[in-house]
Design a protein around this motif. Structure first.
Motif, mmCIF file in Angstrom:
data_model
loop_
_atom_site.group_PDB
_atom_site.id
_atom_site.type_symbol
_atom_site.label_atom_id
_atom_site.label_comp_id
_atom_site.label_asym_id
_atom_site.label_seq_id
_atom_site.Cartn_x
_atom_site.Cartn_y
_atom_site.Cartn_z
ATOM 1 N N HIS B 64 0.823 -1.220 0.000
ATOM 2 C CA HIS B 64 0.000 0.000 0.000
ATOM 3 C C HIS B 64 0.853 1.264 0.000
ATOM 4 C CE1 HIS B 64 -3.617 -2.371 1.769
ATOM 5 N NE2 HIS B 64 -3.484 -2.528 0.455
ATOM 6 N N PHE B 237 -5.243 -3.029 -8.282
ATOM 7 C CA PHE B 237 -4.684 -3.124 -6.929
ATOM 8 C C PHE B 237 -3.493 -2.181 -6.786
ATOM 9 C CE2 PHE B 237 -3.245 -6.564 -9.701
ATOM 10 C CZ PHE B 237 -1.881 -6.284 -9.778
ATOM 11 N N LEU B 238 -3.236 -1.834 -5.525
ATOM 12 C CA LEU B 238 -2.060 -1.006 -5.220
ATOM 13 C C LEU B 238 -0.815 -1.880 -5.139
ATOM 14 C CD1 LEU B 238 -3.410 1.344 -2.392
ATOM 15 C CD2 LEU B 238 -3.010 1.914 -4.789
ATOM 16 N N PRO B 239 0.348 -1.317 -5.393
ATOM 17 C CA PRO B 239 0.596 0.055 -5.801
ATOM 18 C C PRO B 239 0.454 0.281 -7.301
ATOM 19 C CG PRO B 239 2.683 -1.065 -5.523
ATOM 20 C CD PRO B 239 1.608 -2.052 -5.152
ATOM 21 N N ASP B 240 0.300 -0.846 -8.051
ATOM 22 C CA ASP B 240 0.330 -0.755 -9.519
ATOM 23 C C ASP B 240 -0.723 0.203 -10.083
ATOM 24 O OD1 ASP B 240 1.587 -3.087 -8.500
ATOM 25 O OD2 ASP B 240 1.732 -3.876 -10.531
#
Lengths: 73, 375
Positions: B64, B237-240
């Motif tokens: 995150h 989704f994080l961080p992508d």
């Protein structure tokens, strides 16, 4: 047994590797490309696939697939 | 000799470990998250280590931690993301333009409405001002942890608790606080935005966004992420989701070393040192005729102090100090709301020491101010 764990990203592959290492499993990160998913990352880990899946599940790591490498084409 | 007292803009000098990490990174790293060849693996390991360090430092999860270009970039991701569906937000009277401008732009486009909460020396009054402005449609409270003009600390933990109680997202601007105050996501912060090049001692071009994962942030920009490349949209989704394009690995190496530096020194010790310098300066300036120091009794301050010399425009005062080798920032500090609240619409001179500043230089600065004020 060699287990292939498919993960959605490099970050999750790194995190999964740390989790497995903390539980005594050696693993290697490899790049994987699968149809329909595109670029992703996999871990090749020595160990029982179900145990590895459970470990990663417990840490909320979004595992896409876990396979015994022997069953792979 | 040049003495930097403009560390609220960018800390300078950098710790030796940061300089070394950055120099070494140029000849060590290529890219991260783009393959599994040795160079890519090396880069990915560096980036993940930084995510782990930042997560440990602020109490979050590595996945995150989003690497950004600076705090403004992180705040834009957070603000525009949380406001994607419209709604109402509350900001404070002390916000930097990195909060005010994205909020204003969204409001101008008719996508959101916003309210501005006054800030008082007493935390409970500030909290009451925020509470009064909350509406059923309020999506977020977006607030600096401490003012970049005066250093006044806002009751961020109490604001976090208020937001949690009301089910509102709390976006905290930690640009001036991180590295000096013990800021944790568990303080009730849902999204923490900060710079890498200020109190975390990284290099320019670095920033961080840390999410507790409760509020999804849709991407502002689209592009390559090195993951789920078959999708025509960013990965969910994080961080992508919020990191597109090649990451700044040189900056990541520097920020990683900077975080370790701050961790080793300890934020409490850093704050003590810098506060002692601020107090020494304020004490001397307060006794000088024609010098106004913008501090209010009862308020809590991070180590930043603003002042003016007689009726000298702040830029002229800073220029006079620069001739004596002192680097201080004058003007509005990109925080017009704060200056209006302070009654310094024409600006002020800001003193912002770092861990490398010392008392001798601080007292020399005070003497220089006295000379200029006497002219």
């Amino acid at each position: 047994m060699l287990c292939r764990v498919v993960l959605p990203s490099d970050t999750y592959a790194q995190k999964a590797q740390r989790v497995l290492a903390a539980n005594g499993y050696h693993s290697e990160i490899i790049r994987s490309t699968s149809r329909g998913m595109g670029c992703g990352y996999s871990l090749r880990a020595a160990g029982d696939c179900e145990t590895i899946r459970a470990l990663l599940y417990r840490e909320n790591i979004p595992v896409q697939n876990v396979r015994d490498e022997r069953s792979m084409p | 000799m040049i003495v930097n007292f403009d560390n609220a803009a960018t800390t300078f000098p950098k710790p030796p470990a940061v300089r070394q990490a950055v120099a070494q990174a140029v000849s060590t790293y290529a890219s991260a998250g783009r393959g599994s060849h040795p160079l890519a693996v090396r880069g990915s390991a560096l980036v993940y280590r930084l995510r782990e360090e930042a997560a440990a430092f602020f109490g979050g999860q590595p996945e995150h931690v989003v690497l950004t270009m600076n705090c403004t970039h992180a705040l834009n991701l957070a603000i525009q993301g949380i406001c994607a569906g419209g709604g109402h937000v509350v900001i404070s009277r002390l916000e930097h333009n990195s909060v005010l401008r994205p909020v204003y732009a969204l409001a101008k486009a008719g996508r959101i409405s916003y309210s501005i909460a006054d800030v008082y020396p007493e935390p409970e009054r500030t909290l009451a001002a925020f509470r009064k402005l909350l509406r059923p449609e309020t999506k977020a409270v977006i607030c600096t942890i401490c003012s970049n003009v005066t250093g006044q600390i806002l009751p961020w933990k109490e604001l976090g608790a208020l937001c949690r109680e009301r089910g509102i997202c709390f976006i905290a601007d930690g640009a001036q606080a991180c590295g000096v105050l013990d800021v944790q996501l568990s303080d009730g912060i849902n999204v923490l935005c900060t710079a890498g090049h200020k109190g975390l001692y990284g290099i320019t071009g670095t920033g961080l966004l840390l999410s507790d994962g409760r509020y999804p942030l849709p991407p502002l920009m689209q592009g390559g992420s090195g993951s789920m490349s078959d999708l025509p949209e960013m990965p969910p989704f994080l961080p992508d989701a919020l990191e597109c394009g090649t990451l700044n690995l040189i900056g990541a190496a520097g920020l990683s070393a900077g975080l370790r530096f701050v961790q080793e020194k300890g934020t409490a010790a850093i704050r003590r040192h810098e506060t002692a310098l601020c107090d020494a300066l304020c004490e001397r300036l307060s006794g000088m005729e024609g010098v106004t120091v913008y501090r209010t009794a009862g308020a809590d301050y991070a180590p930043i102090a603003a002042f003016n010399i007689r009726k000298l425009p702040s830029e002229e005062a800073a220029a006079a100090l620069a001739k004596e080798g002192f680097c201080l920032r004058a003007g509005l500090h990109c925080a017009p709301l704060a200056h209006k609240a302070l009654g310094t619409q024409d600006g002020a001179v800001r003193f912002a020491p770092s861990v490398f500043s010392n008392l001798r230089d601080t007292l020399r600065l005070a003497a220089a101010v006295e000379r200029i004020a006497a002219q």
